[in-house]
Design a protein around this motif. Structure first.
Motif, mmCIF file in Angstrom:
data_model
loop_
_atom_site.group_PDB
_atom_site.id
_atom_site.type_symbol
_atom_site.label_atom_id
_atom_site.label_comp_id
_atom_site.label_asym_id
_atom_site.label_seq_id
_atom_site.Cartn_x
_atom_site.Cartn_y
_atom_site.Cartn_z
ATOM 1 N N ALA A 1 -2.319 -2.725 9.652
ATOM 2 C CA ALA A 1 -1.203 -3.275 10.020
ATOM 3 C C ALA A 1 -0.601 -3.910 8.729
ATOM 4 O O ALA A 1 0.801 -3.663 8.505
ATOM 5 N N GLU A 2 -1.248 -4.416 7.637
ATOM 6 C CA GLU A 2 -0.429 -4.749 6.348
ATOM 7 C C GLU A 2 -0.133 -3.586 5.600
ATOM 8 O O GLU A 2 0.971 -3.542 4.896
ATOM 9 N N LEU A 3 -0.720 -2.315 5.662
ATOM 10 C CA LEU A 3 -0.266 -1.318 5.088
ATOM 11 C C LEU A 3 0.835 -0.576 5.605
ATOM 12 O O LEU A 3 1.717 -0.128 4.993
ATOM 13 N N ALA A 4 0.766 -0.800 6.830
ATOM 14 C CA ALA A 4 2.007 -0.268 7.653
ATOM 15 C C ALA A 4 3.353 -1.173 7.178
ATOM 16 O O ALA A 4 4.410 -0.522 7.187
ATOM 17 N N GLU A 5 3.113 -2.310 7.152
ATOM 18 C CA GLU A 5 4.245 -3.284 6.848
ATOM 19 C C GLU A 5 4.794 -3.090 5.793
ATOM 20 O O GLU A 5 5.746 -3.200 5.398
ATOM 21 N N ALA A 6 3.990 -2.662 4.511
ATOM 22 C CA ALA A 6 4.307 -2.210 3.386
ATOM 23 C C ALA A 6 4.840 -1.162 3.113
ATOM 24 O O ALA A 6 5.366 -0.580 1.982
ATOM 25 N N GLY A 7 4.778 -0.272 4.245
ATOM 26 C CA GLY A 7 5.231 1.386 3.911
ATOM 27 C C GLY A 7 4.509 2.207 3.528
ATOM 28 O O GLY A 7 4.718 3.309 3.307
ATOM 29 N N HIS B 1 -7.851 -1.710 0.350
ATOM 30 C CA HIS B 1 -6.624 -0.989 0.572
ATOM 31 C C HIS B 1 -6.395 0.074 -0.365
ATOM 32 O O HIS B 1 -5.954 1.222 0.436
ATOM 33 N N PRO B 2 -6.696 0.290 -1.822
ATOM 34 C CA PRO B 2 -6.602 1.429 -2.425
ATOM 35 C C PRO B 2 -7.484 2.533 -1.916
ATOM 36 O O PRO B 2 -7.185 3.818 -1.721
ATOM 37 N N GLU B 3 -8.671 2.375 -1.426
ATOM 38 C CA GLU B 3 -9.640 3.223 -1.017
ATOM 39 C C GLU B 3 -9.237 3.928 0.392
ATOM 40 O O GLU B 3 -9.275 5.002 0.744
ATOM 41 N N ILE B 4 -8.635 2.831 1.161
ATOM 42 C CA ILE B 4 -7.942 3.485 2.583
ATOM 43 C C ILE B 4 -7.057 4.249 2.234
ATOM 44 O O ILE B 4 -7.044 5.618 2.745
ATOM 45 N N LEU B 5 -6.206 4.209 1.189
ATOM 46 C CA LEU B 5 -5.055 4.978 0.962
ATOM 47 C C LEU B 5 -5.645 6.454 0.469
ATOM 48 O O LEU B 5 -4.931 7.540 0.681
#
Length: 253
Positions: A41-47, A7-11
């Motif tokens: 989807a999880e990153l989108a749910e977290a905004g 997740h951090p690397e995707i961001l």
């Protein structure tokens, strides 16, 4: 690599490139497309990201994502919400439809309704309803927003004030946790407010992604809406507020 590390690397990639794609991320991490879709989807749910067709972009609080991307986003959910909304619109009714891909979905769901009068500041809605031979369509004047076929500004609002409709159906760009409907363009907000004032019954069509977004201009509160059509249950606090206001929530899908 597990999702906590991905997740951090995707961001980081999204900040560097402005956008990430499912295919490129799957190749980069050596995982399946389904795994990446779940991460996004999880990153989108977290905004943290906004889903777009084929990937995701960084969320913006001042600039909307492109029209084609919005049209593809949650298309199945929008179609289900649109059908539920159209089921509440009687035949022989006068209806306002404003700008947005969700209201365009409602227009498609209204194609078999008979004897409607539809007033709209959305050229795409007008083009959809041409296929309904019993539907009279009134298109407002106003400044044409080429990005999405919307008509905005004082002339559009003035046209709307000439009508009193049975139902207003609007969309919004974002939905605050305190129940405020938000948008990006102040000229569009003024038109939406005029639509709400001139209708006997007011519907909002908004999928769950609107809760993870923000926008700078306030349209109105959900307390001014009779029925909200969405694709997932609202957060508990917002659902309780809607119950206090008498705002009905319809979850379609």
């Amino acid at each position: 690599m597990n999702q906590t590390l991905r997740h951090p690397e995707i961001l980081d990639i999204a900040r560097r490139d402005g956008k990430v794609t499912v295919d490129a991320l799957a190749a980069h991490f050596g995982v399946t497309l389904q795994t990446i879709r779940r991460d996004l989807a999880e990153l989108a749910e977290a905004g943290r990201l906004e889903r777009v067709h084929g990937g995701a972009v960084l969320p913006s609080g001042t600039v909307n994502i492109g029209y084609e991307e919005r049209r593809a986003l949650n298309a199945e959910a929008k179609a289900a919400m649109a059908r539920a909304c159209a089921d509440r619109v009687p035949e022989d009714a006068a209806v306002f439809l404003n700008i947005g891909t969700s209201t365009e979905a409602v227009a498609r769901a209204l194609l078999h309704h008979r004897n409607l009068l539809v007033v709209t500041n959305n050229i795409n809605v007008a083009n959809i309803l041409i296929a309904n031979p019993t539907c009279e369509v009134v298109v407002t004047g106003g400044s044409l927003r080429r990005s999405d076929g919307g008509l905005v500004g004082a002339l559009a609002a003035e046209t709307i004030r000439q009508f009193k409709t049975d139902v207003a159906i609007i969309g919004c760009s974002a939905l605050d946790r305190d129940g405020d409907m938000l948008d990006f363009d102040i000229a569009e907000v003024g038109v939406s407010q005029a639509i709400l004032r001139q209708a006997r019954q007011r519907f909002l069509v908004a999928d769950h992604s609107k809760l993870s977004r923000t926008a700078p201009a306030r349209i109105a509160s959900l307390s001014q809406i009779d029925t909200v059509f969405t694709d997932r249950a609202l957060p508990a606090g917002l659902a309780a507020a809607c119950a206090d206001w008498g705002t009905e929530i319809v979850v379609a899908g």
